[in-house]
Design an enzyme around this catalytic site. Structure first.
Site, PDB file in Angstrom:
ATOM      1  N   GLY A 480      72.222 -70.714  91.778  1.00 20.11           N
ATOM      2  CA  GLY A 480      72.252 -71.565  92.965  1.00 20.11           C
ATOM      3  C   GLY A 480      71.288 -72.728  92.833  1.00 20.11           C
ATOM      4  O   GLY A 480      71.133 -73.535  93.752  1.00 20.11           O
ATOM      5  N   ALA A 523      66.011 -73.852  83.053  1.00 17.73           N
ATOM      6  CA  ALA A 523      66.448 -75.185  82.630  1.00 17.73           C
ATOM      7  C   ALA A 523      65.809 -75.553  81.300  1.00 17.73           C
ATOM      8  O   ALA A 523      66.477 -76.072  80.398  1.00 17.73           O
ATOM      9  CB  ALA A 523      66.099 -76.223  83.698  1.00 17.73           C
ATOM     10  N   ARG A 626      59.357 -84.167  83.295  1.00 21.17           N
ATOM     11  CA  ARG A 626      60.511 -85.028  83.594  1.00 21.17           C
ATOM     12  C   ARG A 626      61.437 -84.299  84.556  1.00 21.17           C
ATOM     13  O   ARG A 626      61.639 -83.084  84.446  1.00 21.17           O
ATOM     14  CB  ARG A 626      61.220 -85.319  82.273  1.00 21.17           C
ATOM     15  N   GLY A 700      59.100 -76.157  84.498  1.00 20.80           N
ATOM     16  CA  GLY A 700      59.799 -75.363  85.501  1.00 20.80           C
ATOM     17  C   GLY A 700      59.523 -75.909  86.897  1.00 20.80           C
ATOM     18  O   GLY A 700      58.397 -76.270  87.221  1.00 20.80           O
ATOM     19  N   VAL A 701      60.559 -75.949  87.709  1.00 21.47           N
ATOM     20  CA  VAL A 701      60.447 -76.514  89.060  1.00 21.47           C
ATOM     21  C   VAL A 701      60.603 -75.448  90.135  1.00 21.47           C
ATOM     22  O   VAL A 701      59.920 -75.465  91.152  1.00 21.47           O
ATOM     23  CB  VAL A 701      61.522 -77.614  89.268  1.00 21.47           C
ATOM     24  N   GLU A 703      59.909 -72.406  91.203  1.00 21.46           N
ATOM     25  CA  GLU A 703      58.954 -71.601  91.955  1.00 21.46           C
ATOM     26  C   GLU A 703      57.679 -72.351  92.311  1.00 21.46           C
ATOM     27  O   GLU A 703      56.802 -71.802  92.984  1.00 21.46           O
ATOM     28  CB  GLU A 703      58.597 -70.342  91.141  1.00 21.46           C
TER      29      GLU A 703
HETATM   30 MO1  MOS Z   1      61.947 -65.090  89.317  1.00 25.07          MO
HETATM   31  S1  MOS Z   1      60.960 -63.959  90.751  1.00 25.07           S
HETATM   32  O1  MOS Z   1      61.145 -64.702  87.854  1.00 25.07           O
HETATM   33  O2  MOS Z   1      63.540 -64.720  89.400  1.00 25.07           O
END
Ligand code: MOS
Length: 740
Positions: A480, A523, A626, A700-701, A703
């Site tokens: 999602g 990603a 980026r 990584g975006v 979390e």
């Molecule tokens: Mo995340 S809590 O590592 O899906």
């Protein structure tokens, strides 16, 4: 390729076609809003399925004394009732496999009950309603024992975490205790956070059938490789006899990192019955049959000089895990990199309780650890009579303060400054309880955000077809978050194709291996494998067109360079041209401390009479490498901040201390933020390119926005009222107790 060096300049830096960063609409958007994207429960393939329904244990600890399934077996439409007495052989639980989601996870394999809601029977019938009705007829009596369900009551039984990650449970730099004792200004505070439930919109569901000795399972899971291994390991069959498919997923949040009873029991029953079996967990079942985030107890100690220089930082965290598991919430991991300070100590301890497995939930570690750390920093700023942003600026580290290595990129200071400017922080009254708007006490709060950046091994196969389209395959999932879309943008940019000419095929364990979606690494990991495959395809196409690969330009369905030009469709020919890509983590993750950063601001109103807390506005400014797609990244950030609001004000699963079950086991009683709770929220990303983590130069975006966000709300409540609440969530009863 392996990340042993910083990524060199590449086609994505040039962004000749403008695909990278563009706020492209979701390529799967139309399918989803028209209901044409089949989620696991909606998959229509193969013979008409039978329906499975799980019967849950109504005790949390004990042994099944008697199980009577005769009435259920005679009920209309019932095809089978599986219990521990007739369930096929499965492997026992074991902690030996490093990927804990690949470990065997048997069900109905013995009469022992280890948590409330553990499956004790599985009823399969012609329809869902028949299976559910028959499930009510299964009679079970237990020889029950009193279990332990309370973290705070069992802290003296805390132990060092078990398993292979236990060596990471503690960290120490300098000499914390004397430095803290000698500090001029000290904060020594205890914080608690409650059980969190993932609360995905789509429940866990699966459809399983067998083709010969191979099982095909459509289910809702974040990590197909782990799921495939878990099924194989549990059913005692080779991995290549398991295919797992998960094309569309209605939210993961960590609750779909592993697969659970619906998958295992569905696969077993389907083999016994010789027909497909479809199983979904009810919303109520999700609370016990899957995982949850542990409660935490945290002790934060900060010692500083009078001018706000941190001398000592201590963060001790207690969390629970089940009797049989070794996972622990890495609560203090952000405390290891957020602030400078020569004397530091972090410690994690586990308490084993008679509850279901606790596991990752939305930014495991940071999400709850920063609720404490960022609140403690606010308390320290208040004690120092210093602006909380100024305190953070004063303690900005030049290098990773525990690992003593450089940061890859770290723009926390820029995020703090830009956030303060955009939010109007200078209008905040530092004196709590001074600002009134009618019946509302109004306050502003802020926090810093940080989230570990990771890269996992991944592979990809791309194919340019004779009609000039690019097809890419990976076992990666889209939970999602927009994976289909950002990967389509990467491929389109690399080959100079319109995004509509890219066919992104995800969510099938038959496709090249990836680690899937989790830990905000999706990603970067799968995207880098895709990038590598496209790079190899470009070289191959250049060579076959007789063009120097370094001079080749892609665009308008052509490759050109050195005065030559050729159509991609013609080069592809009837058979197409393929290339394989791969990414592996390398030395860069040891040489550079990699995190994404942000600053989050909140304004709240607190009702002067009732203590009701309403968010008035919220802003996040982030630097996360980026940005592949402005729109999906912003949605991720906003969604995460909303979860932060939930952690501050709403979310709390409550365990009955006598019987060990989650009392509020539905979304009516387990509160998550709704539209009316989120009046005005926005997120911005600062320009950043990080060449240390991956060739896409992204971080990584997903979390990042939740990491600490609830502390901004809690700090705003303090600024509004002068009431400091250290037990999340901040409900009105807790505020009211402190109001004049
Ligand atoms: Mo995340 S809590 O590592 O899906």
């Amino acid at each position: 390729m392996e990340m042993n060096q910083p990524a060199p300049p590449n086609a994505l830096d040039q962004n000749r076609h403008g695909q990278i960063g563009r706020p492209a609409d979701r390529v799967d958007g139309r399918l989803k809003v028209t209901g044409a994207a089949p989620y696991a429960y909606e998959v229509k393939e193969g013979d008409p399925p039978a329906y499975g329904f799980i019967v849950e244990a109504s005790t949390a600890k004990g042994t099944i004394a008697l199980i009577d399934s005769q009435a259920a077996e005679r009920a209309p439409g019932v095809l089978m009732v599986m219990t521990y007495r007739n369930a096929p052989k499965q492997a026992g639980r074991s902690l030996d496999i490093e990927d804990r989601f690949a470990r065997p996870r048997p069900y109905l394999n013995d009469p022992v009950v280890q948590y409330y809601g553990e499956p004790v029977a599985f009823v399969v019938a012609e329809t869902f309603e028949q299976a559910r009705a028959a499930a009510q007829l299964v009679r079970v009596t237990y020889a029950a024992e009193q279990g332990e369900y309370e973290l705070q009551a069992s802290l003296e039984k805390a132990e060092k975490p078990r398993g292979d990650k236990s060596d990471k449970a503690d960290s120490s730099v300098g000499d914390f205790e004397p430095a803290f004792a000698a500090a001029a200004v000290k904060i020594d505070a205890r914080y608690t956070t409650p059980f969190h439930i993932h609360a995905q919109m789509e429940p866990h569901a699966s459809l399983a059938w067998w083709e010969g000795d191979r099982v095909i399972i459509h289910c809702s899971t974040q990590m197909l490789e782990s799921a495939q291994k878990r099924v194989a390991n549990t059913l005692l069959i080779p991995e290549d006899r398991v295919r797992v498919v998960s094309r569309y997923i209605g939210g993961g949040f960590g609750g779909k990192l592993p697969v659970f009873a619906d998958v295992i029991l569905g696969a077993l029953a389907s083999r016994e019955l010789g027909r497909p079996v479809k199983t979904a967990l009810t919303r109520q079942q999700m609370f016990h049959v899957t995982t949850h985030r542990t409660q935490t107890v945290q002790r934060l100690r900060l010692g500083a000089s009078r001018d706000g220089v941190l001398a000592a930082i201590g963060h001790e965290a207690w969390s629970h895990t089940s009797r049989t598991d070794d996972y622990y919430e890495p609560t203090a991991q952000s405390t290891r990199y957020m602030y400078a300070g020569p004397n530091r100590m972090t410690r994690h301890r586990s308490v084993h309780l008679d509850l279901p497995d606790a596991d990752s939930c939305r930014a495991p570690g940071e999400a709850v650890g920063m609720l404490a750390l960022e609140c403690a920093m606010d308390e320290l700023a208040h004690a120092l009579q210093m602006d909380p942003i100024a305190l953070r600026l004063r303690n900005e580290p030049e290098r990773d303060p525990e690992k003593d290595i450089p940061f890859s990129t770290r723009q926390l200071v820029a995020c703090l400054k830009e956030g303060a400017r955009r939010f109007g922080w200078n209008e905040r009254n530092p004196q709590p309880g001074q600002v009134r708007d009618g019946r509302w006490l109004v306050g502003m709060g802020m926090c810093a955000a940080g989230r570990a950046n990771q890269l996992k091994p991944a592979k990809c196969k791309v194919k340019l077809t004779g009609d000039g389209r690019l097809e890419a395959r990976m076992s990666m999932t889209d939970i999602g978050t927009g994976s289909y879309t950002v990967f389509s943008q990467i491929a389109a940019e690399m080959l100079g194709l319109p995004i509509e000419s890219v066919d992104m095929k995800l969510g099938d364990s038959d496709f090249p291996e990836t680690a899937g979606s989790g830990g905000s690494f999706g990603a970067a990991s799968a995207g880098s494998a895709l990038y590598d495959a496209c790079e190899k395809l470009r070289t191959r196409l250049a060579q076959s067109a007789g063009i120097d690969p370094l001079e080749a330009q892609f665009g308008d369905g052509k490759i050109s360079g050195g005065g030559k030009s050729a159509s991609l469709a013609r080069l592809a020919g009837d058979d197409g041209v393929e290339a394989d890509g791969e990414i592996k983590p390398g030395e860069m993750e040891e040489k550079f401390s990699q995190q994404a950063y942000g600053a989050i601001f909140a304004e709240v109103g607190v009702d002067i009479d009732s203590g009701e807390i309403r968010l008035r506005r919220m802003l996040g400014v982030f630097a996360a490498g980026r940005i592949l797609n402005e729109k999906t990244a912003r949605s991720q950030a906003i969604g995460a901040m909303i979860w932060g609001v939930g952690s501050a004000l709403h979310e709390e699963a409550v365990v009955d201390p006598r019987h060990g079950f989650f009392v509020n086991h539905d979304i009516a009683e387990y509160h998550v933020p709704v539209h009316a709770d989120i009046p005005a929220i926005d997120a911005f990303f600062l320009p950043e390119v990080d060449d240390k983590g991956n060739p896409l130069k992204i971080k990584g975006v997903g979390e990042l926005g939740i990491s600490g966000a609830g502390a901004a709300v809690a700090n705003a409540v303090f600024n509004a009222t002068g009431v400091r609440i250290r037990d999340y969530p901040l409900t009105l009863d807790k505020v009211l107790a402190g109001l004049p």
